[in-house]
Structures are given as C-alpha cells and as structure tokens.
Write an enzyme that holds these catalytic residues in place. Structure first.
Site, short mmCIF file in Angstrom:
data_model
loop_
_atom_site.label_atom_id
_atom_site.label_comp_id
_atom_site.label_asym_id
_atom_site.label_seq_id
_atom_site.Cartn_x
_atom_site.Cartn_y
_atom_site.Cartn_z
N ASP A 1 0.84 -1.20 0.00
CA ASP A 1 0.00 0.00 0.00
C ASP A 1 0.88 1.25 0.00
O ASP A 1 1.60 1.51 0.97
CB ASP A 1 -0.89 0.01 1.25
CG ASP A 1 -1.84 1.20 1.26
OD1 ASP A 1 -2.95 1.06 0.73
OD2 ASP A 1 -1.45 2.27 1.77
N LYS B 1 -2.78 5.75 -4.38
CA LYS B 1 -3.89 6.68 -4.10
C LYS B 1 -3.69 8.01 -4.82
O LYS B 1 -2.57 8.53 -4.89
CB LYS B 1 -3.99 6.95 -2.59
CG LYS B 1 -3.89 5.70 -1.75
CD LYS B 1 -4.07 5.96 -0.26
CE LYS B 1 -3.68 4.73 0.54
NZ LYS B 1 -2.26 4.65 0.89
N TYR C 1 3.08 9.96 -0.77
CA TYR C 1 4.19 9.42 0.04
C TYR C 1 5.53 9.63 -0.65
O TYR C 1 6.58 9.56 0.00
CB TYR C 1 4.02 7.92 0.33
CG TYR C 1 2.76 7.51 1.06
CD1 TYR C 1 1.92 8.44 1.67
CD2 TYR C 1 2.39 6.17 1.15
CE1 TYR C 1 0.76 8.05 2.32
CE2 TYR C 1 1.24 5.77 1.80
CZ TYR C 1 0.41 6.72 2.38
OH TYR C 1 -0.74 6.32 3.02
N HIS D 1 -7.69 9.50 -2.06
CA HIS D 1 -7.01 9.49 -0.76
C HIS D 1 -7.83 10.17 0.34
O HIS D 1 -7.88 9.70 1.48
CB HIS D 1 -5.65 10.18 -0.92
CG HIS D 1 -4.62 9.76 0.08
ND1 HIS D 1 -3.28 9.66 -0.21
CD2 HIS D 1 -4.72 9.43 1.39
CE1 HIS D 1 -2.62 9.27 0.86
NE2 HIS D 1 -3.47 9.14 1.85
P1 NAD Z 1 0.55 1.58 11.85
O1 NAD Z 1 -0.59 1.45 12.76
O2 NAD Z 1 0.80 0.51 10.83
O3 NAD Z 1 1.82 1.74 12.78
C1 NAD Z 1 3.12 1.77 12.29
C2 NAD Z 1 4.07 1.94 13.47
O4 NAD Z 1 3.87 0.88 14.40
C3 NAD Z 1 5.52 1.80 13.04
O5 NAD Z 1 6.06 3.03 12.71
C4 NAD Z 1 6.16 1.24 14.28
O6 NAD Z 1 6.46 2.33 15.12
C5 NAD Z 1 5.07 0.48 14.94
N1 NAD Z 1 5.22 -0.99 14.75
C6 NAD Z 1 5.02 -1.73 13.63
N2 NAD Z 1 5.20 -3.02 13.89
C7 NAD Z 1 5.52 -3.12 15.20
C8 NAD Z 1 5.82 -4.21 16.05
N3 NAD Z 1 5.78 -5.47 15.60
N4 NAD Z 1 6.09 -3.94 17.35
C9 NAD Z 1 6.10 -2.68 17.82
N5 NAD Z 1 5.80 -1.60 17.06
C10 NAD Z 1 5.52 -1.82 15.76
O7 NAD Z 1 0.48 3.02 11.16
P2 NAD Z 1 0.57 3.62 9.69
O8 NAD Z 1 1.89 3.34 9.07
O9 NAD Z 1 0.16 5.02 9.78
O10 NAD Z 1 -0.56 2.83 8.89
C11 NAD Z 1 -0.29 1.72 8.08
C12 NAD Z 1 -0.41 2.04 6.61
O11 NAD Z 1 -1.69 2.59 6.32
C13 NAD Z 1 0.54 3.15 6.15
O12 NAD Z 1 1.86 2.73 6.05
C14 NAD Z 1 -0.11 3.58 4.87
O13 NAD Z 1 0.19 2.67 3.84
C15 NAD Z 1 -1.58 3.52 5.25
N6 NAD Z 1 -2.09 4.85 5.70
C16 NAD Z 1 -3.07 5.43 4.96
C17 NAD Z 1 -3.61 6.66 5.33
C18 NAD Z 1 -4.70 7.26 4.50
O14 NAD Z 1 -5.02 8.45 4.71
N7 NAD Z 1 -5.29 6.52 3.60
C19 NAD Z 1 -3.14 7.32 6.48
C20 NAD Z 1 -2.14 6.70 7.23
C21 NAD Z 1 -1.65 5.46 6.83
#
Ligand code: NAD
Length: 278
Positions: free
Chosen positions: A47, A77, A52, A110
């Site tokens: 994704d 997106k 990004y 998005h």
């Molecule tokens: P997430 O909830 O996936 O959290 C990511 C964070 O969690 C990492 O930076 C790390 O600090 C922690 N983490 C990951 N694995 C871990 C583990 N095993 N143990 C401990 N900590 C851990 O947050 P995200 O990245 O914001 O969301 C996931 C994906 O969703 C994004 O990468 C993106 O592709 C998408 N996204 C989309 C939108 C949108 O507006 N459509 C907004 C935000 C994110």
C-alpha cells in the site's frame, strides 16, 4: 508461505490479501530495501500513495524481488490536488510511471475533500479507469458514512473498499456495519494505532497476548483479521516485519475479541475527514 494469508473477495470479484504492508512515511531512499524485506517475508499486498513520494521505491522492490507482478496486489492513491475527473488520467499515468508497472490492483481517492464537494466528479474519472482496465478495482479512503451516501447516490460503480483509520481505540463499528451492508470492504490504516499508544498497556490486549504467548501487536492484527478487516501495518525493521506476518497460527476467542472491541473510545488519532481540507 504466502498462501497462508486469507483473501477477501471485493465486490467485483477481485481478491485482496487481508494482510498487507503499508509504506506511509517510509523515506524514499529506504523504501526499496524495506519493501524487498516485506516481499521476502511473504507479504504480497503493498500500500503506497502518490503523496508518500515512494512509489518508485515500491516499484523497484517489486522488480528486484523477481516475483511475478500478477502475484502482488498493489494499491496507490490519488492525491488531493487531482480532484477533477479530467485530472485522473494524468494522475494515474504519473503513478504507473513511478511504479514501473502498467496497472494497479486498487486505486483510491485518498481524501474526500468535502469542502470542494469534488469527490463525485473525481470518482467518475476512476470509473473510467476501471473501464479501461488500467486498475483492477477502485475505492476510497477516509470516507465517512455521509461521504459514502453522497457517492453511492451518484456512482455507477460501488467502491470496492474504504481505507480508514481503524485500530482498537478507534474501531469504527458504525462505519464497518454500514460498509458491510453496501458490499464495501473495510481496510484499516494505522491498524496498530501508528505506535501512538502502547497496545500492551491495554488490559484486554495484554491478557490475550499472555494467554497465547504472542506480542500485543500480533494480538491486534489477529483482532483485525478475525473481524473481517483488511489491515496494512507498516514496520521499518525486519524483526517487526516478520513479527507482523507471523499471525496465522493462533486464534482469539470470541470473548477475547469482544474485550478488544470494548476498548473503542471513538477518538481519532488523525485528521477528521469531515473537516480536513487542503
Ligand atoms: P501503523 O498502525 O501501521 O503503525 C506503524 C508503526 O507501528 C511503526 O512506525 C512502528 O512504530 C510500529 N510498529 C510496527 N510493527 C511493530 C511491532 N511489531 N512492534 C512494535 N511496534 C511496531 O500506522 P501507519 O503506518 O500510519 O498505517 C499503516 C499504513 O496505512 C501506512 O503505512 C499507509 O500505507 C496507510 N495509511 C493510509 C492513510 C490514509 O489516509 N489513507 C493514512 C495513514 C496510513
């Protein structure tokens, strides 16, 4: 290895792996290596987004992996500065060029940009891409029930899914029920709460983690999967990438799921789509 990930059938029959890998805030120079790790571990659903700035790294990783393009489910997106139907061909052309591929599996609006009220117009642009076969499915992101109602009243194609903030403290039960009633799949962004609160400090998560001998993160991913949600966690280290994929050999009980459901506070971590705008 990769076929242990369950697939969700979208409303047009296209199948999406229920666990994917997100790359929000992965710096462009590091993206290829991190995505190569994710593909090596077994993820087949990626994704990204134009905003990004790392689509090129995602595409380079896919090519470097040697995995056939058809075995990878790729989402990107359309950003908020391309919110007219006439902007869509140029927007997808840019993304495809960055990604180095000739189609994406899923293309999302998005943000709904409510103040411009333009998402219906831009949706018609996405519908045209679907007709042309440049994208296998189209969907939205950050849409509320109100946005979806507006869209459904004028759309030719029902969105395949809505990607929204969703994690134990913000579980969106009403939105999920609405989407299920319309044949729209629910995809969680920030499935781990973006690391902004300690999952293991929430007693329901800690108890399930102790009971199954797993980490709080793995318990939360199980909660998503068993709740029918598509989840796209991000991780930067190989250890976390592996930990987050190692969730297919245990199951939470109905009581454990209900206890995690009860953690919902209704409070967002991120921008409210009702008021967010450029
Ligand atoms: P997430 O909830 O996936 O959290 C990511 C964070 O969690 C990492 O930076 C790390 O600090 C922690 N983490 C990951 N694995 C871990 C583990 N095993 N143990 C401990 N900590 C851990 O947050 P995200 O990245 O914001 O969301 C996931 C994906 O969703 C994004 O990468 C993106 O592709 C998408 N996204 C989309 C939108 C949108 O507006 N459509 C907004 C935000 C994110």
């Amino acid at each position: 290895m990769t076929d242990i990930v369950p697939k969700v059938s979208l409303n047009n029959g296209v199948e999406i792996p229920q666990l994917g890998f997100g790359v929000f805030r992965v710096p462009p120079p590091q993206t290829q290596a991190i995505v190569e790790d994710a593909l090596d571990v077994g993820y087949r659903h990626l994704d990204t987004a134009t905003i990004y700035g790392n689509e090129a790294g995602v595409g380079a990783a896919i090519r470097a992996s040697g995995i056939p393009r058809g075995e990878i489910f790729l989402t990107t997106k359309l950003w908020n500065d391309r919110h007219r139907a006439k902007d869509v061909p140029g927007a997808i052309e840019y993304s495809l060029e960055q990604l180095g591929t000739d189609y994406v599996d899923l293309y999302l609006i998005h943000w709904p940009l409510p103040m411009h009220g333009a998402f219906v117009d831009v949706w018609h642009g996405l519908e045209d891409l679907l007709d042309q076969g440049v994208v296998r499915a189209i969907g939205v992101s950050n849409f509320t029930i109100g946005h979806l109602e507006t869209l459904l009243s004028q759309a030719r194609v029902v969105p395949a899914l809505n990607q929204t903030e969703l994690h134990p403290r913000f579980a969106q039960p009403e939105l999920r029920a609405y989407e299920a009633s319309k044949g729209i799949a629910t995809e969680a962004w920030g499935p781990l709460g973006q690391g902004r609160y300690a999952l293991g400090e929430l007693p329901a998560i800690a108890a399930a983690a102790a009971a199954h001998g797993r980490t709080p993160t793995q318990v939360v991913l199980r909660w998503h999967l068993q709740s029918g949600i598509i989840a796209i966690p991000k991780a930067s280290s190989r250890a976390h990438i592996e930990e987050n994929f190692d969730v297919f050999d245990f199951e939470l009980s109905a009581d454990e799921l209900a206890a995690i459901d009860a953690l919902d506070s209704g409070e967002r971590l991120a921008s409210d789509p009702e008021t967010f705008d450029l």
